[in-house]
Motif scaffolding. Structure first.
Motif, PDB file in Angstrom:
ATOM      1  N   HIS A 103     -82.666 -56.109 -49.966  1.00  0.00           N
ATOM      2  CA  HIS A 103     -84.384 -55.749 -50.164  1.00  0.00           C
ATOM      3  C   HIS A 103     -84.034 -54.123 -49.863  1.00  0.00           C
ATOM      4  CE1 HIS A 103     -84.233 -59.597 -47.267  1.00  0.00           C
ATOM      5  NE2 HIS A 103     -83.143 -59.428 -46.489  1.00  0.00           N
ATOM      6  N   VAL A 104     -85.439 -53.889 -50.253  1.00  0.00           N
ATOM      7  CA  VAL A 104     -85.833 -51.910 -49.733  1.00  0.00           C
ATOM      8  C   VAL A 104     -87.414 -51.843 -49.081  1.00  0.00           C
ATOM      9  CG1 VAL A 104     -86.480 -52.288 -52.450  1.00  0.00           C
ATOM     10  CG2 VAL A 104     -86.202 -50.256 -51.498  1.00  0.00           C
ATOM     11  N   ARG A 105     -87.201 -51.390 -48.386  1.00  0.00           N
ATOM     12  CA  ARG A 105     -88.667 -51.088 -47.700  1.00  0.00           C
ATOM     13  C   ARG A 105     -88.820 -49.212 -48.066  1.00  0.00           C
ATOM     14  NH1 ARG A 105     -87.576 -51.445 -41.546  1.00  0.00           N
ATOM     15  NH2 ARG A 105     -87.884 -53.321 -41.992  1.00  0.00           N
ATOM     16  N   ILE A 106     -90.140 -49.811 -48.356  1.00  0.00           N
ATOM     17  CA  ILE A 106     -90.444 -48.454 -48.542  1.00  0.00           C
ATOM     18  C   ILE A 106     -92.245 -48.078 -47.177  1.00  0.00           C
ATOM     19  CG2 ILE A 106     -92.325 -47.424 -50.768  1.00  0.00           C
ATOM     20  CD1 ILE A 106     -91.110 -49.645 -52.536  1.00  0.00           C
ATOM     21  N   THR A 107     -92.004 -46.569 -47.471  1.00  0.00           N
ATOM     22  CA  THR A 107     -93.009 -46.450 -46.720  1.00  0.00           C
ATOM     23  C   THR A 107     -94.599 -45.103 -47.276  1.00  0.00           C
ATOM     24  OG1 THR A 107     -91.809 -45.602 -45.218  1.00  0.00           O
ATOM     25  CG2 THR A 107     -94.213 -44.385 -44.632  1.00  0.00           C
ATOM     26  N   VAL A 108     -95.676 -46.124 -47.453  1.00  0.00           N
ATOM     27  CA  VAL A 108     -96.872 -45.795 -48.441  1.00  0.00           C
ATOM     28  C   VAL A 108     -98.018 -45.069 -46.710  1.00  0.00           C
ATOM     29  CG1 VAL A 108     -98.748 -46.065 -49.909  1.00  0.00           C
ATOM     30  CG2 VAL A 108     -96.035 -47.317 -49.826  1.00  0.00           C
ATOM     31  N   ALA A 109     -98.135 -43.954 -46.907  1.00  0.00           N
ATOM     32  CA  ALA A 109     -99.167 -42.709 -45.834  1.00  0.00           C
ATOM     33  C   ALA A 109    -100.103 -42.891 -46.608  1.00  0.00           C
ATOM     34  CB  ALA A 109     -98.639 -41.903 -45.361  1.00  0.00           C
ATOM     35  N   LEU A 110    -101.899 -42.993 -46.705  1.00  0.00           N
ATOM     36  CA  LEU A 110    -102.929 -42.709 -47.189  1.00  0.00           C
ATOM     37  C   LEU A 110    -103.546 -41.835 -46.115  1.00  0.00           C
ATOM     38  CD1 LEU A 110    -102.183 -45.888 -48.019  1.00  0.00           C
ATOM     39  CD2 LEU A 110    -103.775 -45.876 -49.608  1.00  0.00           C
ATOM     40  N   ASN A 111    -104.836 -41.250 -46.693  1.00  0.00           N
ATOM     41  CA  ASN A 111    -105.603 -40.339 -45.880  1.00  0.00           C
ATOM     42  C   ASN A 111    -106.871 -40.619 -47.051  1.00  0.00           C
ATOM     43  OD1 ASN A 111    -105.907 -38.905 -48.771  1.00  0.00           O
ATOM     44  ND2 ASN A 111    -104.378 -37.540 -48.267  1.00  0.00           N
ATOM     45  N   ASP A 112    -107.718 -41.518 -48.087  1.00  0.00           N
ATOM     46  CA  ASP A 112    -108.349 -41.742 -48.057  1.00  0.00           C
ATOM     47  C   ASP A 112    -108.479 -43.423 -48.007  1.00  0.00           C
ATOM     48  OD1 ASP A 112    -110.886 -42.680 -49.088  1.00  0.00           O
ATOM     49  OD2 ASP A 112    -110.071 -42.259 -51.660  1.00  0.00           O
ATOM     50  N   PHE A 113    -109.085 -43.736 -46.839  1.00  0.00           N
ATOM     51  CA  PHE A 113    -109.544 -45.447 -46.227  1.00  0.00           C
ATOM     52  C   PHE A 113    -109.941 -46.754 -47.474  1.00  0.00           C
ATOM     53  CE2 PHE A 113    -108.278 -43.467 -42.019  1.00  0.00           C
ATOM     54  CZ  PHE A 113    -107.149 -42.980 -41.966  1.00  0.00           C
ATOM     55  N   THR A 114    -110.735 -45.928 -47.754  1.00  0.00           N
ATOM     56  CA  THR A 114    -111.909 -46.673 -49.229  1.00  0.00           C
ATOM     57  C   THR A 114    -110.460 -48.009 -49.923  1.00  0.00           C
ATOM     58  OG1 THR A 114    -112.041 -45.080 -50.575  1.00  0.00           O
ATOM     59  CG2 THR A 114    -113.754 -44.821 -48.906  1.00  0.00           C
ATOM     60  N   ALA A 115    -109.643 -46.807 -50.155  1.00  0.00           N
ATOM     61  CA  ALA A 115    -107.999 -47.206 -51.080  1.00  0.00           C
ATOM     62  C   ALA A 115    -107.404 -48.002 -50.250  1.00  0.00           C
ATOM     63  CB  ALA A 115    -107.734 -46.309 -52.200  1.00  0.00           C
ATOM     64  N   LEU A 116    -107.562 -47.713 -48.462  1.00  0.00           N
ATOM     65  CA  LEU A 116    -106.815 -48.950 -48.287  1.00  0.00           C
ATOM     66  C   LEU A 116    -106.385 -50.600 -48.022  1.00  0.00           C
ATOM     67  CD1 LEU A 116    -104.250 -49.147 -45.733  1.00  0.00           C
ATOM     68  CD2 LEU A 116    -105.669 -48.926 -44.004  1.00  0.00           C
ATOM     69  N   GLY A 117    -107.922 -51.224 -48.636  1.00  0.00           N
ATOM     70  CA  GLY A 117    -108.363 -52.335 -47.940  1.00  0.00           C
ATOM     71  C   GLY A 117    -107.251 -53.115 -49.395  1.00  0.00           C
ATOM     72  N   GLU A 118    -108.323 -52.650 -50.877  1.00  0.00           N
ATOM     73  CA  GLU A 118    -107.544 -52.754 -51.892  1.00  0.00           C
ATOM     74  C   GLU A 118    -106.041 -52.960 -51.791  1.00  0.00           C
ATOM     75  OE1 GLU A 118    -107.886 -51.183 -56.343  1.00  0.00           O
ATOM     76  OE2 GLU A 118    -109.813 -51.522 -55.096  1.00  0.00           O
TER      77      GLU A 118
END
Length: 236
Positions: A103-118
């Protein structure tokens, strides 16, 4: 000759001629979040360690490649814990290994919520990949914290003035302004703005996956301040 101890000009609790009033100012703001964080976990399983590690490496690279397609909308992309461990056989003698899992865990943080759902939907569509989140949050240096503190100070002044006016007096000076707990007392537990999240996992590919509609959760910001003022003698 003995040293003279200076007599304090005023008692800590005030005097009849210079009464003191102590208040706590509070503020609570609801603001839009600034970041949304996803936790992405890729898994792999094989009959030998090398195969499991190769599959895990490939899936890890696919997650990074997909996240980087969104450019500056992705504010943080970090690797977390990685593990590859043997699965012992359930039957038989000796230290027999049935398979290896990783298993490998990755953290992804976004500041543009228009791209979040996709992005969330595409990550969840990757092979043997689990997505958790989003976890909505404010940055530590968000202006919302400063605004809340300022409102808490204004609330303290308003409260103290109302107390003084109720006695037919008026505020004359600020004696002390401090955060709760700064004088050694235990501060009250801060409020917590919960986060909404979901878990998704898909064994297939990420092509033609519809975007998930994710509505940002407003964050609650709390601030408290202790204040002491002097006031004119009351008209009792």
């Amino acid at each position: 000759m003995t040293d003279e101890v200076p007599y304090p000009s005023a008692a800590p609790y005030g005097t009849p001629d210079t009464p003191r009033v102590a208040v706590r100012g509070e503020a609570s703001l609801e603001v839009e979040p600034e970041t949304a964080t996803l936790t992405v976990t890729a898994s792999a399983r094989g009959k030998d360690r090398r195969a499991a590690l190769q599959d895990l490496t490939r899936r890890n690279a696919a997650i990074f490649e997909l996240a980087r397609e969104y450019g500056e909308a992705v504010e943080k992309l970090e690797s977390g814990a990685l593990s590859v461990s043997p699965e012992p056989a359930q039957h038989g003698w000796g230290e027999r290994v049935r398979a290896y899992s990783g298993h490998v865990r990755i953290t992804v943080a976004l500041n543009d919520f228009t791209a979040l759902g996709e992005l969330t939907a595409r990550l969840a569509g990757l092979e043997l990949t689990r997505v958790e989140g989003p976890w909505w949050a404010l940055r530590p240096g968000s202006p919302a914290h400063r605004d809340a503190r300022r409102q808490a100070v204004r609330d303290a002044v308003t409260r103290a003035r109302e107390y003084a006016e109720a006695l037919g007096a008026e505020l004359t000076a600020l004696v002390e302004l401090s955060d709760p707990g700064a004088d050694g007392a235990r501060p009250p537990a801060p409020g917590f703005a919960g986060t909404r999240g979901f878990r998704a996992a898909a064994p297939g590919g990420a092509d033609d996956v519809p975007a998930i509609d994710l509505e940002p959760q407003r964050q609650t910001v709390y601030a408290q301040v202790n204040a002491r003022f002097t006031m004119s003698p009351p008209a009792l």
